[in-house]
Design an enzyme around this catalytic site. Sequence first.
Site, PDB file in Angstrom:
ATOM      1  N   ASP A 195      10.837   6.768  -1.243  1.00  0.00           N
ATOM      2  CA  ASP A 195      11.282   5.721  -0.335  1.00  0.00           C
ATOM      3  C   ASP A 195      12.781   5.854  -0.028  1.00  0.00           C
ATOM      4  O   ASP A 195      13.586   6.006  -0.952  1.00  0.00           O
ATOM      5  CB  ASP A 195      11.025   4.372  -1.021  1.00  0.00           C
ATOM      6  CG  ASP A 195      11.182   3.204  -0.084  1.00  0.00           C
ATOM      7  OD1 ASP A 195      10.394   3.100   0.861  1.00  0.00           O
ATOM      8  OD2 ASP A 195      12.107   2.390  -0.304  1.00  0.00           O
ATOM      9  N   GLU A 214      11.335  10.166   2.352  1.00  0.00           N
ATOM     10  CA  GLU A 214      11.478   9.358   3.563  1.00  0.00           C
ATOM     11  C   GLU A 214      12.949   9.420   3.947  1.00  0.00           C
ATOM     12  O   GLU A 214      13.796   8.879   3.239  1.00  0.00           O
ATOM     13  CB  GLU A 214      11.053   7.910   3.319  1.00  0.00           C
ATOM     14  CG  GLU A 214      11.003   7.125   4.622  1.00  0.00           C
ATOM     15  CD  GLU A 214      11.107   5.618   4.451  1.00  0.00           C
ATOM     16  OE1 GLU A 214      10.734   4.890   5.365  1.00  0.00           O
ATOM     17  OE2 GLU A 214      11.597   5.160   3.393  1.00  0.00           O
ATOM     18  N   ASP A 266      -9.373 -12.648  -4.072  1.00  0.00           N
ATOM     19  CA  ASP A 266      -8.139 -13.449  -3.958  1.00  0.00           C
ATOM     20  C   ASP A 266      -7.423 -13.211  -2.631  1.00  0.00           C
ATOM     21  O   ASP A 266      -6.322 -13.723  -2.406  1.00  0.00           O
ATOM     22  CB  ASP A 266      -7.200 -13.194  -5.156  1.00  0.00           C
ATOM     23  CG  ASP A 266      -6.651 -11.776  -5.160  1.00  0.00           C
ATOM     24  OD1 ASP A 266      -7.086 -10.954  -4.316  1.00  0.00           O
ATOM     25  OD2 ASP A 266      -5.780 -11.477  -6.007  1.00  0.00           O
ATOM     26  N   HIS A 295       2.839   2.357   7.303  1.00  0.00           N
ATOM     27  CA  HIS A 295       2.875   0.902   7.103  1.00  0.00           C
ATOM     28  C   HIS A 295       4.116   0.243   7.705  1.00  0.00           C
ATOM     29  O   HIS A 295       4.239  -0.975   7.667  1.00  0.00           O
ATOM     30  CB  HIS A 295       2.793   0.602   5.600  1.00  0.00           C
ATOM     31  CG  HIS A 295       4.017   1.075   4.890  1.00  0.00           C
ATOM     32  ND1 HIS A 295       4.250   2.402   4.582  1.00  0.00           N
ATOM     33  CD2 HIS A 295       5.109   0.401   4.447  1.00  0.00           C
ATOM     34  CE1 HIS A 295       5.418   2.507   3.983  1.00  0.00           C
ATOM     35  NE2 HIS A 295       5.975   1.315   3.888  1.00  0.00           N
ATOM     36  N   ASP A 296       5.055   1.046   8.206  1.00  0.00           N
ATOM     37  CA  ASP A 296       6.263   0.490   8.833  1.00  0.00           C
ATOM     38  C   ASP A 296       6.219   0.585  10.357  1.00  0.00           C
ATOM     39  O   ASP A 296       7.167   0.170  11.035  1.00  0.00           O
ATOM     40  CB  ASP A 296       7.505   1.261   8.378  1.00  0.00           C
ATOM     41  CG  ASP A 296       7.806   1.062   6.910  1.00  0.00           C
ATOM     42  OD1 ASP A 296       7.520  -0.027   6.388  1.00  0.00           O
ATOM     43  OD2 ASP A 296       8.339   2.006   6.285  1.00  0.00           O
ATOM     44  N   ASP A 316     -10.167  -5.623  -1.167  1.00  0.00           N
ATOM     45  CA  ASP A 316     -10.027  -6.637  -2.208  1.00  0.00           C
ATOM     46  C   ASP A 316     -11.321  -6.706  -3.022  1.00  0.00           C
ATOM     47  O   ASP A 316     -12.388  -6.921  -2.448  1.00  0.00           O
ATOM     48  CB  ASP A 316      -9.737  -7.984  -1.528  1.00  0.00           C
ATOM     49  CG  ASP A 316      -9.679  -9.125  -2.519  1.00  0.00           C
ATOM     50  OD1 ASP A 316      -9.449  -8.857  -3.721  1.00  0.00           O
ATOM     51  OD2 ASP A 316      -9.874 -10.283  -2.095  1.00  0.00           O
ATOM     52  N   ASP A 329      -6.643  -4.540  -3.947  1.00  0.00           N
ATOM     53  CA  ASP A 329      -6.316  -4.203  -5.337  1.00  0.00           C
ATOM     54  C   ASP A 329      -6.856  -2.829  -5.727  1.00  0.00           C
ATOM     55  O   ASP A 329      -7.538  -2.169  -4.932  1.00  0.00           O
ATOM     56  CB  ASP A 329      -6.844  -5.301  -6.278  1.00  0.00           C
ATOM     57  CG  ASP A 329      -8.286  -5.667  -5.974  1.00  0.00           C
ATOM     58  OD1 ASP A 329      -9.079  -4.735  -5.765  1.00  0.00           O
ATOM     59  OD2 ASP A 329      -8.612  -6.878  -5.926  1.00  0.00           O
ATOM     60  N   ASP A 348       4.324   6.176  -4.552  1.00  0.00           N
ATOM     61  CA  ASP A 348       5.564   5.804  -3.883  1.00  0.00           C
ATOM     62  C   ASP A 348       6.643   5.642  -4.953  1.00  0.00           C
ATOM     63  O   ASP A 348       6.405   5.024  -5.992  1.00  0.00           O
ATOM     64  CB  ASP A 348       5.363   4.471  -3.140  1.00  0.00           C
ATOM     65  CG  ASP A 348       6.012   4.476  -1.775  1.00  0.00           C
ATOM     66  OD1 ASP A 348       7.221   4.752  -1.721  1.00  0.00           O
ATOM     67  OD2 ASP A 348       5.324   4.186  -0.782  1.00  0.00           O
TER      68      ASP A 348
HETATM   69  C1  GLC Z   1      10.940   2.071   3.354  1.00  0.00           C
HETATM   70  C2  GLC Z   1       9.554   1.490   3.260  1.00  0.00           C
HETATM   71  C3  GLC Z   1       9.587   0.103   3.815  1.00  0.00           C
HETATM   72  C4  GLC Z   1      10.533  -0.722   2.996  1.00  0.00           C
HETATM   73  C5  GLC Z   1      11.912  -0.064   2.890  1.00  0.00           C
HETATM   74  C6  GLC Z   1      12.711  -0.663   1.783  1.00  0.00           C
HETATM   75  O1  GLC Z   1      11.363   2.231   4.646  1.00  0.00           O
HETATM   76  O2  GLC Z   1       8.638   2.325   3.896  1.00  0.00           O
HETATM   77  O3  GLC Z   1       8.314  -0.484   3.866  1.00  0.00           O
HETATM   78  O4  GLC Z   1      10.669  -1.986   3.559  1.00  0.00           O
HETATM   79  O5  GLC Z   1      11.830   1.302   2.616  1.00  0.00           O
HETATM   80  O6  GLC Z   1      12.193  -0.292   0.537  1.00  0.00           O
END
Ligand code: GLC
Length: 559
Positions: free
Chosen positions: A199, A254, A25, A327-328, A21, A29, A98
């Site tokens: 995605d 993905e 805030d 991140h998931d 950051d 960013d 992404d």
């Molecule tokens: C993918 C992303 C995830 C998101 C989902 C819906 O799996 O990695 O973070 O919640 O798609 O867009």
Amino acid sequence: MERAWWKEAIVYEIYPRSFMDSDGDGVGDLRGIISRLDYLKELGIDVIWLAPVYQSPNDDNGYDISDYQAIMKEFGTMEDFDEMLEGIHARGMRLVMDLVVNHTSDEHAWFVESRSSKTNPYRDYYFWREGKDGREPNNWGSCFSGSAWKYDETTDMYFLHVFSKKQPDLNWDNPKVREDVFSMMNWWCEKGIDGFRMDVISFISKEEGLPDGPKFPGALHGFPRCVNGPHVHEYLQEMNREVLSKYDLMTVGECSGVTIEEAKKYARADGKELSMVFQFEHVGLDDGKFGKWTDRRMELKGFREVMSKWQTELEGKAWNSLFLGNHDQPRSISRFGNDDPRYREVCAKMLATCIHMMQGTPYLYQGEELGMTNCPFETLEELRDIESINAFHELTESGKIDPEDMMRYINLRGRDNARTPMQWDDSANAGFTTGTPWIKVNPNYTKINAMAQQKDPNSVFHYYQKLHRLRKEEDVIVYGKYQLLEPESESLYVYTRTLEKDKLLVICNFTDQEVSYRIPEEFSNGRILIGNLREEGTSAEETVQLKPYEAIVLKVVQE
Ligand code: GLC
């Protein structure tokens, strides 16, 4: 095997909200990222995959996009973006964006139009259906709990949302949708970006007629009707013709639910679709009756089998991507390894060795290079992730899971584990922000942080640096053929890589016990290429005694 820059690259995922950051805030960013580009260069990565930075109401942290050609206000401006891209390129790195086009936000202009009337020109951009006997049009469930349909009073119809209610699915069967998406992609490519991480791209073609899905407990009935649908390859080939083939890009899809056979089509070696896919078989191995909400641990045997299957079956046909976290997913060290302070560092290095020596492009998730761990979340109020919060309500209120157990499962498997702020140093808030962070900071930041590790030559950070350097020096790491040894071992994951005369032996101890292993004859003159407890260049005994979580890579010396 044909060479390609993206086969030789190391990718680093940035989750911008939690990375750095710059304005206090509490939210990461773009200027924060700019300030840390030298750090990434020092780590030795080649490509940044940037999770969504587009305008979004943030129902799902930016995966719900309301304008694909604007930057989220909290993250900065388009000028900041341009400066960041320039800074990345100036350091010889590349940027992969992404691309979230299975759905938009319900606040996207297309959906606002689409919702307004049955005759609006954008109506068919989404899936609108009449209810059936006063209920939803079919039995599909949302990935974020509840039905995948939401009733909308304006026109007395339902719309489809496979993810949250604020993420309506785009109808890819409508050629206008494809045209608009492709033109947006071309716009980003003209800006000079270097690729896309797509995605849930395996979801873009739904089975015709949207029939009910087979019922199975605790799962999404519609899943098999949504993934790898009848036109997915046709649409991706069209995307390739209209966009991808015109630029020198790296693309990764993905692809939840992808099988080996499907992966060979998505990532076909002739380049007509994508460069590679993310498969999720290895991160589904520890699932239980209620999907990810369980305390089951991954077993070495299953992990080794799945990884080996993908390594051998894609060989020469399609390219692998390699990852343990993103991140998931929960933190890889906590999930696949051992985050006990006695073992954490050595184990993080072992996992890194195991993955980085395989064939494919390795992906590193921010903080993984420090061995960042899962974070203790004590109350529901501390959580931020829509998936965990919704699942908590759904599963505890229906009496399926006891609230205490559910909290434990969330601590083990929830996505917020990966989303706590990057741990830069031991100052307040781990140096991530001078304000109040949007999500709690993992209390272990005083011990685990980048600054301390940059100073310590034996740190996990420096070990990753070495792995990255080796990948540049040794073609066998990138292109060599994989072969599994010791398929029955209870403790060791052993494999070889071979490229003409070059040969590597990789031995990883997945346990907290000492294990002995007899080095195969052909590696008897081998030298340590890298190891988490041994010195490079030394030789190994005939029978090595591996310490807990030790990893050794031996390279045959050419006579
Ligand atoms: C993918 C992303 C995830 C998101 C989902 C819906 O799996 O990695 O973070 O919640 O798609 O867009």
